[in-house]
Design a protein around this motif. Structure first.
Motif, PDB file in Angstrom:
ATOM      1  N   CYS A 151      -6.247  -1.714  -0.363  1.00  0.00           N
ATOM      2  CA  CYS A 151      -5.552  -2.047   0.873  1.00  0.00           C
ATOM      3  C   CYS A 151      -6.543  -2.488   1.938  1.00  0.00           C
ATOM      4  CB  CYS A 151      -4.769  -0.828   1.353  1.00  0.00           C
ATOM      5  SG  CYS A 151      -3.994  -1.081   2.959  1.00  0.00           S
ATOM      6  N   CYS A 186       0.834  -1.192   0.000  1.00  0.00           N
ATOM      7  CA  CYS A 186       0.000   0.000   0.000  1.00  0.00           C
ATOM      8  C   CYS A 186       0.873   1.247   0.000  1.00  0.00           C
ATOM      9  CB  CYS A 186      -0.898  -0.002   1.223  1.00  0.00           C
ATOM     10  SG  CYS A 186      -1.931   1.464   1.330  1.00  0.00           S
ATOM     11  N   ALA A 241      -5.994  -2.707   5.020  1.00  0.00           N
ATOM     12  CA  ALA A 241      -5.741  -1.987   6.266  1.00  0.00           C
ATOM     13  C   ALA A 241      -6.400  -0.617   6.281  1.00  0.00           C
ATOM     14  CB  ALA A 241      -4.244  -1.860   6.490  1.00  0.00           C
ATOM     15  N   CYS A 242      -6.272   0.116   5.168  1.00  0.00           N
ATOM     16  CA  CYS A 242      -6.771   1.487   5.170  1.00  0.00           C
ATOM     17  C   CYS A 242      -7.783   1.745   4.060  1.00  0.00           C
ATOM     18  CB  CYS A 242      -5.607   2.477   5.076  1.00  0.00           C
ATOM     19  SG  CYS A 242      -4.838   2.545   3.461  1.00  0.00           S
ATOM     20  N   GLN A 268      -0.285   4.103   0.651  1.00  0.00           N
ATOM     21  CA  GLN A 268      -0.857   5.005   1.645  1.00  0.00           C
ATOM     22  C   GLN A 268      -0.298   4.728   3.034  1.00  0.00           C
ATOM     23  OE1 GLN A 268      -3.126   7.255   0.377  1.00  0.00           O
ATOM     24  NE2 GLN A 268      -3.168   8.346   2.312  1.00  0.00           N
ATOM     25  N   CYS A 269      -0.298   3.462   3.429  1.00  0.00           N
ATOM     26  CA  CYS A 269       0.134   3.126   4.786  1.00  0.00           C
ATOM     27  C   CYS A 269       1.309   2.151   4.800  1.00  0.00           C
ATOM     28  CB  CYS A 269      -1.048   2.557   5.587  1.00  0.00           C
ATOM     29  SG  CYS A 269      -1.619   0.959   5.007  1.00  0.00           S
TER      30      CYS A 269
HETATM   31 ZN   LIG Z   1      -3.131   0.969   3.291  1.00  0.00          ZN
END
Ligand SMILES: [Zn+2]
Length: 71
Positions: free
Chosen positions: A32, A8, A34-35, A10-11
């Motif tokens: 993702c 990802c 996670a996010c 982003q994270c």
């Molecule tokens: Zn993420």
């Protein structure tokens, strides 16, 4: 069924999904877990895919065959 590794953007969380070719082509897995971001990058690690005849550094994927500079 091949598995696809992503990371990802982003994270920075890496994750792996198992998809059929058609599901992958439809863009599934590119989110993702996670996010929820869709800013993910595919990681090419030859998991579950045998490319026996190819020993050089040439990528066979159409997305990187042109050398048009994904940066
Ligand atoms: Zn993420």
């Amino acid at each position: 069924m091949p598995s696809y590794e992503y990371i990802c953007r982003q994270c920075d969380a890496p994750y792996e999904v198992r998809l059929s070719m058609s599901a992958y082509a439809a863009g599934e897995g590119a989110t993702c877990p996670a996010c929820g971001s869709t800013k993910v990058e595919r990681r090419f690690t030859a998991v579950g895919v045998m490319t026996g005849s190819r020993t050089g550094g040439t990528c066979a994927a159409p997305s990187c065959g042109g050398g048009s500079g994904f940066t």
